[in-house]
Each structure stands twice: as C-alpha cells, then as structure tokens.
Scaffold this active site. Structure first.
Site, PDB file in Angstrom:
ATOM      1  N   CYS A 132       0.841  -1.303   0.141  1.00  0.00           N
ATOM      2  CA  CYS A 132      -0.087   0.036   0.020  1.00  0.00           C
ATOM      3  C   CYS A 132       0.850   1.347  -0.099  1.00  0.00           C
ATOM      4  CB  CYS A 132      -1.028  -0.076   1.259  1.00  0.00           C
ATOM      5  SG  CYS A 132      -2.030  -1.464   1.193  1.00  0.00           S
ATOM      6  N   HIS A 186      -3.407   7.093   2.848  1.00  0.00           N
ATOM      7  CA  HIS A 186      -3.930   5.861   2.540  1.00  0.00           C
ATOM      8  C   HIS A 186      -5.068   5.544   2.758  1.00  0.00           C
ATOM      9  CE1 HIS A 186      -4.381   1.636   1.273  1.00  0.00           C
ATOM     10  NE2 HIS A 186      -3.992   1.394   2.465  1.00  0.00           N
ATOM     11  N   ASN A 192     -10.442   0.086  -0.046  1.00  0.00           N
ATOM     12  CA  ASN A 192      -9.033   0.038   0.246  1.00  0.00           C
ATOM     13  C   ASN A 192      -8.378  -0.341  -0.973  1.00  0.00           C
ATOM     14  OD1 ASN A 192      -6.345  -0.306   0.679  1.00  0.00           O
ATOM     15  ND2 ASN A 192      -6.422  -1.293   2.435  1.00  0.00           N
TER      16      ASN A 192
HETATM   17  O1  UT7 Z   1      -3.877  -1.198   3.584  1.00  0.00           O
HETATM   18  C1  UT7 Z   1      -3.284  -1.962   4.614  1.00  0.00           C
HETATM   19  C2  UT7 Z   1      -4.191  -3.234   4.625  1.00  0.00           C
HETATM   20  N1  UT7 Z   1      -5.003  -3.327   5.969  1.00  0.00           N
HETATM   21  C3  UT7 Z   1      -5.657  -2.645   6.608  1.00  0.00           C
HETATM   22  O2  UT7 Z   1      -5.327  -1.361   6.841  1.00  0.00           O
HETATM   23  C4  UT7 Z   1      -6.522  -3.264   7.892  1.00  0.00           C
HETATM   24  C5  UT7 Z   1      -6.349  -2.334   9.167  1.00  0.00           C
HETATM   25  N2  UT7 Z   1      -7.427  -3.110  10.028  1.00  0.00           N
HETATM   26  C6  UT7 Z   1      -8.560  -2.758   9.951  1.00  0.00           C
HETATM   27  O3  UT7 Z   1      -9.098  -1.797   9.287  1.00  0.00           O
HETATM   28  C7  UT7 Z   1      -9.679  -3.308  11.114  1.00  0.00           C
HETATM   29  O4  UT7 Z   1      -8.705  -3.954  12.154  1.00  0.00           O
HETATM   30  C8  UT7 Z   1     -10.594  -4.269  10.534  1.00  0.00           C
HETATM   31  C9  UT7 Z   1     -11.617  -3.490   9.751  1.00  0.00           C
HETATM   32  C10 UT7 Z   1     -10.080  -5.184   9.615  1.00  0.00           C
HETATM   33  C11 UT7 Z   1     -11.390  -5.016  11.530  1.00  0.00           C
HETATM   34  O5  UT7 Z   1     -11.993  -4.350  12.568  1.00  0.00           O
HETATM   35  P1  UT7 Z   1     -11.766  -4.439  14.077  1.00  0.00           P
HETATM   36  O6  UT7 Z   1     -12.537  -3.303  14.825  1.00  0.00           O
HETATM   37  O7  UT7 Z   1     -10.169  -4.462  14.483  1.00  0.00           O
HETATM   38  O8  UT7 Z   1     -12.485  -5.741  14.356  1.00  0.00           O
HETATM   39  P2  UT7 Z   1     -11.746  -7.090  14.949  1.00  0.00           P
HETATM   40  O9  UT7 Z   1     -10.766  -7.672  13.874  1.00  0.00           O
HETATM   41  O10 UT7 Z   1     -11.401  -6.716  16.289  1.00  0.00           O
HETATM   42  O11 UT7 Z   1     -12.922  -7.922  15.119  1.00  0.00           O
HETATM   43  C12 UT7 Z   1     -14.226  -7.566  15.767  1.00  0.00           C
HETATM   44  C13 UT7 Z   1     -15.296  -8.677  15.664  1.00  0.00           C
HETATM   45  C14 UT7 Z   1     -14.850 -10.102  15.699  1.00  0.00           C
HETATM   46  O12 UT7 Z   1     -15.881 -10.802  16.190  1.00  0.00           O
HETATM   47  P3  UT7 Z   1     -15.668 -11.330  17.685  1.00  0.00           P
HETATM   48  O13 UT7 Z   1     -14.279 -12.189  17.785  1.00  0.00           O
HETATM   49  O14 UT7 Z   1     -15.620 -10.238  18.589  1.00  0.00           O
HETATM   50  O15 UT7 Z   1     -17.023 -12.288  17.811  1.00  0.00           O
HETATM   51  C15 UT7 Z   1     -14.633 -10.429  14.233  1.00  0.00           C
HETATM   52  O16 UT7 Z   1     -14.892 -11.802  13.878  1.00  0.00           O
HETATM   53  O17 UT7 Z   1     -15.899  -8.465  14.330  1.00  0.00           O
HETATM   54  C16 UT7 Z   1     -15.785  -9.743  13.320  1.00  0.00           C
HETATM   55  N3  UT7 Z   1     -15.672  -9.298  12.223  1.00  0.00           N
HETATM   56  C17 UT7 Z   1     -16.865  -9.164  11.454  1.00  0.00           C
HETATM   57  N4  UT7 Z   1     -18.069  -9.014  11.579  1.00  0.00           N
HETATM   58  C18 UT7 Z   1     -18.975  -8.629  10.583  1.00  0.00           C
HETATM   59  C19 UT7 Z   1     -14.794  -9.351  11.279  1.00  0.00           C
HETATM   60  N5  UT7 Z   1     -14.911  -9.101   9.995  1.00  0.00           N
HETATM   61  C20 UT7 Z   1     -16.137  -8.850  10.043  1.00  0.00           C
HETATM   62  C21 UT7 Z   1     -17.227  -8.596   8.853  1.00  0.00           C
HETATM   63  N6  UT7 Z   1     -18.631  -8.344   9.209  1.00  0.00           N
HETATM   64  N7  UT7 Z   1     -16.852  -8.232   7.843  1.00  0.00           N
END
Ligand code: UT7
Length: 321
Positions: free
Chosen positions: A111, A248, A278
């Site tokens: 990225c 980004h 993204n």
């Molecule tokens: O360009 C660089 C590449 N990557 C990035 O920039 C990604 C950077 N990270 C992020 O944007 C965030 O960490 C995410 C959007 C990927 C995730 O958000 P988060 O607030 O960190 O969520 P999390 O990973 O802590 O997950 C919270 C909950 C989990 O469920 P439990 O374990 O609390 O029951 C996940 O399984 O949300 C769940 N979850 C979803 N639920 C519905 C994860 N993805 C999804 C989804 N829909 N798409």
C-alpha cells in the site's frame, strides 16, 4: 532540484459491489462494514487489469499536464497485483499508451508502493537520469482476496491512479521519508505462486491475502504521525502549515486516529474510501486525482501524502502544489 506534479489521472473498473451484495456472500452487514471501516462500496474487475487501468490513468495524467506519451522518459508502476509476472505492468503501460522513449519498470511496496515509486522518480530526476516520469499505483486486489473471508473481502477494491511529474527549480516535493520492517512481513501476506519444482518440494502456503487487521491498525495509528512528522521536518514545515493530508484510504477510523494524534481537524483529511474501499497502492493517487478534478487543489497549497501497508512499509511526502 525537485519534482512537481503537473497532471493527475485515475481509472476504476465499471462494476461496483456494495456491502449488501457482499453480505449475500459472507456473514457480514452493511452496518458492520460502515461502522468499522467507513466503506460503503468498491469497484471490482470484471476483466480490467492493473495495466489496463493504469494505462487509462496515465493517459489522463498526461492530458491534464498537456504532455504527450512520446515525451515521457520514465514509467514507474507500483503494484502488488500485476496480471503477469513478465512482462512487468510498467512495460505493458508503455505499450498501451505508446510511450516508446520511456524506461519502464515495476515496484512493489504494497500500500506504500505509490509513495515509494514517487520517491524513486525524484531520485532519478535528482541524479539527472530522467527529466520527467509517469508514476502510477494500480491494483486488482479482488483477485488475491479470499471471497469467503469476511475479515478481508469487505475491505479492498480495484483501481488505478497516476501522476505525471517533471523536474522543477522551486516548490514541488519538499520532503520525503520511507521506512520498511521486513521482520513483520507475516502481518499482511499473500504467497500465491506454486513452489514445487522437480528439484524442490515446496510447502503449501495459501493462495489468498492473509492479514492481522488489528496489528496493521495499531501500526498505522502509531507510526504514521511519526513518519509525517519526519517528512515535515525534512521540508522545514509543521502540521499547521499543511492544507490537506492525503492518506492511504484503509479505514476511516485509522485516519481519525492519525488526525487525533497530530491534533489536526479531521476536515483536513479528505476521504473517498466510502466509494472505492482500500485500493492499496492506488489509493493516494486516486484521491489526489479526485481532488484535482474537483478544483480543490490550489496553487501554493501544502499537501502531505502518506501511506502504510504490507512489508511492513510506510512513507510520507510533503509537497507544494
Ligand atoms: O492497507 C493496509 C491493509 N490493511 C488494513 O489497513 C487493515 C487495518 N485494520 C482494520 O481496518 C480493522 O482492524 C478491521 C476493519 C480489519 C477489523 O476491525 P476491528 O474493529 O479491528 O475488528 P476485529 O478484527 O477486532 O473483529 C471484531 C469482531 C470479531 O468478532 P468477535 O471475535 O468479537 O466475535 C470478528 O470476527 O468483528 C468480527 N468481524 C466481522 N463481523 C462482521 C470481522 N470482520 C467482520 C465482518 N462483518 N466483515
């Protein structure tokens, strides 16, 4: 001596995919994706490639600058999703736009790739190797995303952005910083080619993108304000001197976190991730082109461009428009 952005361009696949459409494929919802990321829809390839989109973006950047393809001396294509291993995307762009006098090659820094390519163009001009360059970021992430993994498939989109730069005596790029940390490569990885040969038994390593989202999130919010600070120091400016921060477009909450740490109002951080998601190396030039075409970039404005991603890599650039 420095380089100045003389023209911008961008291109997106025709097909858009909404959060609701993805919610019909994996266990997610429009509400979750909007609240956690700010993304509403993204463009997805139904045949467009990194080279075809980048070629469109480059042609538009040349048109915006009032230059012809024959005048281009260097084409740098940042991508981590080239359609082919060889020939490289930049050579395919050269062929598509008819820039027969250019030297063309690719660069992959995930990225942060566009920023790394822009810095490389600057170095080429500083060294007297080229007097101008087309710099593009272009991605077809839909082909490396696991469409059964809700943790990643909701985030990414396809697209391309490009700038045409020329050497300049004053203004242009004022300061640049790049960082890499290969020890944290597993945080965001995609090992997609077969590793078996008659002489070597490879290990099955997964064909799709794997990501530790929380790790990247905290890396970005901690590291990017420091990286922007370093670039501003190099340019002799402070955050108060900056009109717009073009970051980004990974996640609205990441951008809000960075704005808070810099003590800068969020209104100075334009965003388009709600419509494009993204797009990795394409995100910064795509947004830059949108702002340029909307007439929001005025001569003399100070901009910060900053990105981060797999590698891990990150960078920032301070420039006068
Ligand atoms: O360009 C660089 C590449 N990557 C990035 O920039 C990604 C950077 N990270 C992020 O944007 C965030 O960490 C995410 C959007 C990927 C995730 O958000 P988060 O607030 O960190 O969520 P999390 O990973 O802590 O997950 C919270 C909950 C989990 O469920 P439990 O374990 O609390 O029951 C996940 O399984 O949300 C769940 N979850 C979803 N639920 C519905 C994860 N993805 C999804 C989804 N829909 N798409």
């Amino acid at each position: 001596m420095s380089i100045k952005i003389m023209g911008t361009g961008s291109a997106l696949p025709v097909r858009t995919v909404t959060n609701d459409e993805i919610a019909g494929m994996v266990d997610t919802s429009d509400q979750w994706v909007r609240e956690r990321t700010g993304i509403g829809s993204r463009h997805v390839s139904t045949g467009e490639t990194a080279a075809s989109l980048a070629a469109q973006a480059c042609s538009l950047a040349l048109k915006d600058a009032g230059r012809t393809a024959q005048e281009v001396e260097l084409i740098l294509a940042a991508t981590c999703t080239p359609e082919d291993v060889v020939p490289c995307t930049a050579c395919q762009i050269q062929d598509r736009i008819g820039a027969e006098n250019a030297v063309a090659f690719d660069l992959n820094a995930a990225c942060a790739g566009f920023l790394f390519a822009l810095h490389t163009a600057w170095a080429y001009v500083e060294a007297g190797i080229a007097a101008n360059a087309l710099v593009t970021g272009s991605e077809i992430l839909s082909k490396i995303v696991d469409w059964e993994d809700r943790g990643t498939c909701v985030l990414f989109g396809d697209g391309a952005g490009a700038v045409y730069v020329e050497k300049c005596g004053e203004g242009g790029i004022l300061g640049f910083v790049q960082h890499s940390d290969g020890s944290r490569g597993s945080v965001l990885s995609c090992v997609s080619r077969p590793t078996e040969t008659p002489f070597f038994r490879g290990q099955e390593s997964g064909r799709y993108l794997k990501m530790d989202g929380r790790e990247i999130f905290s890396f970005a919010v901690r590291q990017i304000p420091l990286t922007i600070g370093e670039a501003l120091d190099k340019g002799g400016l402070s955050v108060q001197d900056v009109d717009l921060f073009i970051l980004h477009q990974a996640n609205r909450r990441i951008i809000e976190g960075i704005a808070k740490r810099l003590s800068v109002d969020i209104s100075r951080f334009p965003m388009n991730l709600d419509r494009v998601g993204n797009t990795s190396s394409a995100s910064i030039p795509l947004l830059l082109d949108e702002l340029n075409r909307e007439g929001r970039l005025k001569k003399g404005m100070r901009l910060v461009l900053s990105g981060f991603g797999g590698g891990l890599t990150c960078g920032a650039c301070v420039l006068e428009w």
